[in-house]
Design a protein around this motif. Structure first.
Motif, PDB file in Angstrom:
ATOM      1  N   ARG A   1      45.379  35.535  47.530  1.00  0.00           N
ATOM      2  CA  ARG A   1      46.810  35.366  47.802  1.00  0.00           C
ATOM      3  C   ARG A   1      47.067  33.958  48.356  1.00  0.00           C
ATOM      4  O   ARG A   1      46.358  33.538  49.277  1.00  0.00           O
TER       5      ARG A   1
ATOM      6  N   TYR B   1      50.685  47.506  45.922  1.00  0.00           N
ATOM      7  CA  TYR B   1      49.945  46.352  45.403  1.00  0.00           C
ATOM      8  C   TYR B   1      48.560  46.693  44.838  1.00  0.00           C
ATOM      9  O   TYR B   1      48.104  46.036  43.903  1.00  0.00           O
TER      10      TYR B   1
ATOM     11  N   MET C   1      42.544  33.886  39.641  1.00  0.00           N
ATOM     12  CA  MET C   1      43.993  34.038  39.724  1.00  0.00           C
ATOM     13  C   MET C   1      44.535  33.734  41.118  1.00  0.00           C
ATOM     14  O   MET C   1      43.998  34.202  42.122  1.00  0.00           O
TER      15      MET C   1
ATOM     16  N   LEU D   1      37.149  38.692  36.694  1.00  0.00           N
ATOM     17  CA  LEU D   1      38.472  38.344  37.217  1.00  0.00           C
ATOM     18  C   LEU D   1      38.434  38.480  38.727  1.00  0.00           C
ATOM     19  O   LEU D   1      37.903  39.455  39.270  1.00  0.00           O
ATOM     20  N   THR D   2      38.966  37.466  39.410  1.00  0.00           N
ATOM     21  CA  THR D   2      39.142  37.585  40.853  1.00  0.00           C
ATOM     22  C   THR D   2      40.261  36.644  41.275  1.00  0.00           C
ATOM     23  O   THR D   2      40.809  35.918  40.443  1.00  0.00           O
ATOM     24  N   GLY D   3      40.621  36.690  42.553  1.00  0.00           N
ATOM     25  CA  GLY D   3      41.703  35.822  42.993  1.00  0.00           C
ATOM     26  C   GLY D   3      41.973  35.923  44.473  1.00  0.00           C
ATOM     27  O   GLY D   3      41.292  36.652  45.194  1.00  0.00           O
TER      28      GLY D   3
ATOM     29  N   ASP E   1      45.917  43.463  37.233  1.00  0.00           N
ATOM     30  CA  ASP E   1      45.278  42.127  37.180  1.00  0.00           C
ATOM     31  C   ASP E   1      43.887  42.220  36.545  1.00  0.00           C
ATOM     32  O   ASP E   1      43.501  41.412  35.710  1.00  0.00           O
TER      33      ASP E   1
HETATM   34  N1  TRP Z   1      43.861  41.196  47.077  1.00  0.00           N
HETATM   35  C1  TRP Z   1      43.282  39.907  46.935  1.00  0.00           C
HETATM   36  C2  TRP Z   1      43.453  39.177  48.284  1.00  0.00           C
HETATM   37  O1  TRP Z   1      43.889  39.751  49.224  1.00  0.00           O
HETATM   38  C3  TRP Z   1      43.887  39.076  45.836  1.00  0.00           C
HETATM   39  C4  TRP Z   1      43.852  39.721  44.477  1.00  0.00           C
HETATM   40  C5  TRP Z   1      44.934  40.088  43.732  1.00  0.00           C
HETATM   41  C6  TRP Z   1      42.697  40.070  43.727  1.00  0.00           C
HETATM   42  N2  TRP Z   1      44.548  40.617  42.565  1.00  0.00           N
HETATM   43  C7  TRP Z   1      43.199  40.626  42.513  1.00  0.00           C
HETATM   44  C8  TRP Z   1      41.310  39.976  43.948  1.00  0.00           C
HETATM   45  C9  TRP Z   1      42.328  41.113  41.549  1.00  0.00           C
HETATM   46  C10 TRP Z   1      40.452  40.463  42.967  1.00  0.00           C
HETATM   47  C11 TRP Z   1      40.954  41.030  41.770  1.00  0.00           C
HETATM   48  O2  TRP Z   1      43.155  38.015  48.398  1.00  0.00           O
END
Ligand code: TRP
Length: 347
Positions: A10, A133, A42, A6-8, A140
Motif C-alpha cells: 500500500r 479488502y 503492484m 504477484l505481490t505489492g 489482485d
Molecule cells: N495488503 C498488502 C499490504 O498491506 C498489499 C497488497 C494488496 C497485496 N494486494 C496484494 C500483497 C496482493 C500481496 C498480494 O501491503
C-alpha cells in the motif's frame, strides 16, 4: 504452466527496513532466480484508499515513493511488471463477483483485518470497502493467475481467504482460477523485525522506522538511539539479547564475514551474544557494528534511489507501461471468469 508471482504494498508511506527484511529482499532474489515466467509488483493504491479515502493526496504522493523504493532495492522493470492497482479496473470487477463467495462473518474473522480495525478505531463504523479488502486482494492475485505470493506473515490470512475464494469459484463455475501459495522469508528474524524502540513492528505512526530513503546520518542517529536492554547500564553489567532489537537486527542482517570486516575480535554472532550476556560488552560497540552492516545494505539502495529520483518522468513511464501490460493480462482472466459465470452474452 509457468510460475507467476504477484505481490505489492500500500502506498501510505515510504518503505522501511522492516519491508526490506520482510519481503523486498526476497522479491529481488526471486526475481533474479530466473525461475518465474512472470512477476507482477503492484502499488496497491485502491487498497490504501480503503482506510485513507479521506487523504487521496497522501496516497498519490506515495506512489512515486514506493516505486522509488522498489527500483532502489533492485526490482528491475525489465524482469518485473510494476503497476498501479487502480489503473487496472478489471480488478474491481473481479472483486464484485468474488464478494458473492464470501460471508460477512468470514471477513470479520480475518485476524489481520481485526487488528487493523482496532488500531484505526474503526470498531463502531467499519467502511465496507475496508472490511472487504481481502476480497479485492484475492482479485489482485487471481487476475494474474499467480501461484506465488512473497509477503510478510501478516498477509497469511489474505492468502487463506484467496484460496477459499478460488476453491469456491472453481467448484461453482468450473476450473478457472489458480490457488496461490505465500512465500515467507526463510530467516525468522527477517520476518519480525521490530521497531528501533523494540516495539513489535516498524510503524510510521510510532516513529520507530529506519527508512530505505534515510540519509547515512539519520541511519547512524537511529541505530545509536536504539532501545536495548534497559538493565544493561554499565558495560560490565550482564545483558539480555533475546528481546533486544539491536541483536534482533543482527539476527536478520549479520553474516559471519561481517566480523572479519568490522569486529575481528569475534567470529560468530553467538560469541558476541555470549559476551553481552556475560557482561563486559557495551551497547555502543554493538550498535556501531550493526551500523556498519546496515550501511552495506543501505548505501547502494540509497544511491540507486537517488539516481531514479532524479528522473521521475521515467519512473512514471515504467508504471504507465507496467499498468498497460498488467491490464491486458487481467482482462484475459476477467473474460474467462465471465465466461465461467455465464455472463458473456455477446461473446
Ligand atoms: N495488503 C498488502 C499490504 O498491506 C498489499 C497488497 C494488496 C497485496 N494486494 C496484494 C500483497 C496482493 C500481496 C498480494 O501491503
Amino acid at each position: 504452466m509457468g510460475k507467476v508471482i504477484l505481490t505489492g504494498d500500500r502506498p501510505t508511506g515510504r518503505l522501511h527496513l522492516g519491508h526490506y527484511a520482510g519481503s523486498l529482499k526476497q522479491r529481488v532474489e526471486l526475481q533474479n532466480s530466473g525461475s518465474f515466467e512472470k512477476i507482477y509488483i503492484m502499488i496497491a493504491d485502491a487498497q490504501a484508499l480503503t482506510d485513507h479515502f479521506d487523504c487521496p493526496a497522501k496516497v498519490r504522493s506515495n506512489i512515486t515513493e514506493v516505486a522509488l523504493d522498489y527500483l532502489a532495492c533492485g526490482i528491475d522493470p525489465a524482469k518485473s511488471t510494476l503497476f498501479i492497482q487502480s489503473q487496472v479496473p478489471e480488478l474491481a470487477e473481479l472483486t464484485f463477483y468474488y464478494m458473492n463467495l464470501v460471508t460477512l462473518a468470514r471477513l470479520q474473522r480475518n485476524p489481520t483485518v481485526k487488528a487493523e480495525i482496532k488500531q484505526k478505531n474503526f470498531e463502531k463504523s467499519i467502511p465496507v470497502g475496508f472490511l472487504a479488502y481481502p476480497v479485492s486482494q484475492a482479485a489482485d492475485i487471481t487476475a494474474f493467475l499467480a501461484d506465488t505470493v512473497p509477503v510478510g506473515d501478516d498477509q497469511l490470512p489474505m492468502l487463506e481467504q484467496t484460496r477459499e475464494i478460488v476453491r469456491s469459484f472453481n467448484q461453482l463455475y468450473g476450473e478457472t482460477l489458480v490457488e496461490p501459495q505465500a512465500v515467507l522469508p526463510d530467516n525468522a528474524a527477517c520476518m519480525r523485525l521490530p521497531g528501533t524502540d523494540g516495539m513489535a513492528k516498524m510503524s510510521k505512526s510510532i516513529g520507530n522506522c529506519i527508512y530505505l530513503a534515510d540519509s547515512a546520518d539519520e541511519v547512524y542517529r537511529k541505530v545509536m538511539g536504539m532501545y536495548t536492554d534497559p538493565k544493561h547500564l554499565r558495560v560490565s553489567d550482564p545483558g539480555h539479547t533475546k528481546d533486544n532489537p539491536v541483536f534482533l537486527y543482527l539476527d536478520a542482517f549479520c553474516r559471519e564475514e561481517h566480523f572479519s570486516r568490522y569486529l575481528p575480535e569475534y567470529q560468530t554472532l553467538q560469541e558476541l551474544k555470549e559476551h553481552y550476556e556475560r557482561g563486559g560488552l557495551g551497547d555502543v560497540k554493538v550498535k556501531k557494528f550493526l551500523y556498519e552492516i546496515l550501511k552495506e545494505v543501505l548505501d547502494p539502495i540509497r544511491a540507486r534511489r537517488k539516481e531514479f529520483a532524479d528522473d521521475i518522468p521515467s519512473v512514471m513511464d515504467i508504471l504507465r507501461k507496467g499498468s498497460i501490460a498488467a491490464r491486458k493480462t487481467a482482462a484475459q482472466t476477467l473474460e474467462r471468469v465471465k465466461h465461467a459465470m455465464q455472463i458473456d452474452y455477446f461473446a
